[in-house]
Design a protein around this motif. Structure first.
Motif, PDB file in Angstrom:
ATOM      1  N   ASN A   5      -8.402  22.611 126.137  1.00  0.00           N
ATOM      2  CA  ASN A   5      -9.192  21.479 125.655  1.00  0.00           C
ATOM      3  C   ASN A   5      -9.110  21.442 124.135  1.00  0.00           C
ATOM      4  N   TYR A  57     -10.757  19.684 120.741  1.00  0.00           N
ATOM      5  CA  TYR A  57     -11.906  18.928 120.258  1.00  0.00           C
ATOM      6  C   TYR A  57     -11.656  18.274 118.895  1.00  0.00           C
ATOM      7  N   ARG A 107      -8.597  16.441 116.805  1.00  0.00           N
ATOM      8  CA  ARG A 107      -7.274  15.906 117.110  1.00  0.00           C
ATOM      9  C   ARG A 107      -6.526  15.347 115.902  1.00  0.00           C
ATOM     10  N   ASP A 155     -18.361  25.391 114.849  1.00  0.00           N
ATOM     11  CA  ASP A 155     -18.037  24.248 115.712  1.00  0.00           C
ATOM     12  C   ASP A 155     -16.828  24.587 116.575  1.00  0.00           C
ATOM     13  N   ASP A 156     -16.826  24.063 117.823  1.00  0.00           N
ATOM     14  CA  ASP A 156     -15.686  24.277 118.714  1.00  0.00           C
ATOM     15  C   ASP A 156     -14.493  23.440 118.260  1.00  0.00           C
TER      16      ASP A 156
END
Length: 444
Positions: A163, A165, A167, A177-178
């Motif tokens: 995934n 997060y 981009r 933060d992820d």
């Protein structure tokens, strides 16, 4: 142009020369030819008005000058030369006499101008005084990242991005933060080993009493938790593993600091290794400004000095910082020394690669002789000023300068306190002095 006729007769009957001229005057080269030709004119002249003793004692140049009319030149237009003290046909100024011989004994002869000429030229002067010059340098620079606040994010083991997060570049993130989730077999195996260790501890597989249990606890920290921390498994995830006794196949990749994402290099499904820089995070709360300092300005530059910058992007706004580092090498072509300034940029108005105007302050330099910058004549080989010798008399003199501050320049040698120098028209006076010096050298 007129003509010049030179006749030298070394016979017993004719011992003098005949020298005639006309038009706009004789050139320096022809004058030299006359002087050389007259070296043979040392015999007694037939002219009854000239005694034999006088003819034998006078030099060739004196003999030549006796037949020359004085020349007059325009101070504004040195190419305008006349036989009479008339006015210049271009500017209307009075022509002044061109002096030779003893009047040009100095390398830079004293130039005497008429009062009307001084008034027409609008000559301004100033006296040399002692004062205080503030050391500062005005230069330009470019904003750059603070290298101490740039972090690259790499995976600790090989795996696949599941995934994503973030981009694109330019996205702002905060610490923790992820950024992405990824699957790594090595991290999964490390979790399973840790779970096996926890289960063995609960079952008392190691036995041996409290001493053995303490040794096991130390081994557990070293072999389990420390390995997961090395793989950047979040602490909360480790505690979750301890509670559920279940490994997590997906591990988050989180921002180690807040800032702006640059050099975004990953996509979902991409296989990454520890060599891959997935993200670069730049903290812009502190920035550097790179400036160049010329060689003649570096004698008092040192780290810690105060600096100030402005930029056209924000008129009226100033930032204060310091010189953080001075690089040890001068640029071989530009002949400049690079310095690094450091500024606080909490509002992040200063953007990387933005051009700024910079001023470096170095404190006062007291009790120095100061000359206005406009008085200097820069020839490329030396620095000169035109000094006022007397009323309407001027003389170019060489000076040695030190620190430059705006329109004021330190004088180290060549002038004394109280001397008066010319601020306007000095180039014309210097040209006239050079012209007279050329005639003097020709006469020698």
């Amino acid at each position: 142009m007129g003509c010049v006729a030179v006749r030298v007769d070394n016979s017993q009957r004719a011992g003098c020369c005949v020298f005639t001229h006309g038009g706009h005057g004789i050139t320096a080269a022809l004058l030299l030819m006359v002087a050389l030709a007259l070296t043979g004119c040392d015999r007694q002249a037939d002219d009854p008005t000239e005694s034999a003793a006088a003819g034998q004692s006078e030099s060739a140049l004196e003999h030549a000058q006796k037949h020359l009319d004085p020349k007059y030149v325009c101070p504004m237009h040195p190419d305008i030369v006349r036989d009479q003290p008339v006015t210049c046909p271009i500017c209307g100024m009075d022509l002044v006499a061109k002096m030779m011989g003893d009047a040009a004994a100095e390398e830079r002869p004293v130039v005497t101008l008429g009062a009307s000429v001084v008034q027409n030229m609008g000559i301004r002067t100033a006296r040399i005084e002692r004062g205080t010059l503030w050391k500062y340098i005005e230069t330009q620079g470019k904003v750059a990242y603070d290298d101490d606040r740039v972090i690259q994010v790499h995976p600790r083991t090989a795996g696949w991005i599941e995934n994503l997060y973030v981009r694109e570049d330019g996205v702002r993130v905060e610490r923790k933060d992820d950024l992405a989730d990824y699957f790594s077999p090595e991290v999964l195996w490390a979790q399973q080993d840790y779970i096996d260790t926890l289960e063995a501890d609960e079952l008392g597989s190691f036995g041996g009493g409290e001493t053995s249990k303490d040794s096991f606890q130390a081994f557990r920290q070293r072999a389990g938790v420390d390995l997961l921390r090395y793989y950047k498994v979040p602490t909360m995830d480790v505690k979750g593993i301890e509670q559920t006794m279940q490994p997590r196949s997906i591990v988050p990749i989180r921002a180690p600091q807040g800032g702006v994402i640059t050099n975004h290099r990953v996509r979902e499904g991409m296989y990454v290794t520890p060599e891959d820089a997935m993200f670069t995070i730049v903290d812009l709360s502190e920035v550097w400004v790179m400036i160049d300092i010329f060689e003649h300005q570096i004698d008092w530059i040192r780290p810690g000095l105060t600096a100030e910058i402005t930029t056209p992007a924000y008129p009226g706004r100033k930032w204060e910082g310091i010189i953080e580092f001075i690089y040890p090498e001068v640029h071989p072509q530009a002949r400049t020394l690079r310095a690094r300034l450091e500024f606080t940029n909490k509002d992040e108005l200063l953007k990387p690669n933005m051009f700024v105007e910079a001023v470096i302050y170095g404190g006062p330099k007291r009790d120095v002789l100061v000359v206005p910058r406009e008085a200097l004549i820069l020839t490329g080989e030396r620095e000169m000023v035109v000094k006022v010798v007397d009323d309407n008399q001027f003389q170019p003199v060489a000076v040695e300068t030190g620190m430059w501050q705006g329109e004021a320049v330190e004088v180290r040698a060549g002038l004394d306190e109280g001397d008066e120098v010319v601020l306007s028209g000095q180039f014309l006076i210097d040209s006239e002095s050079n012209l007279q010096a050329s005639f003097r050298r020709l006469a020698e």
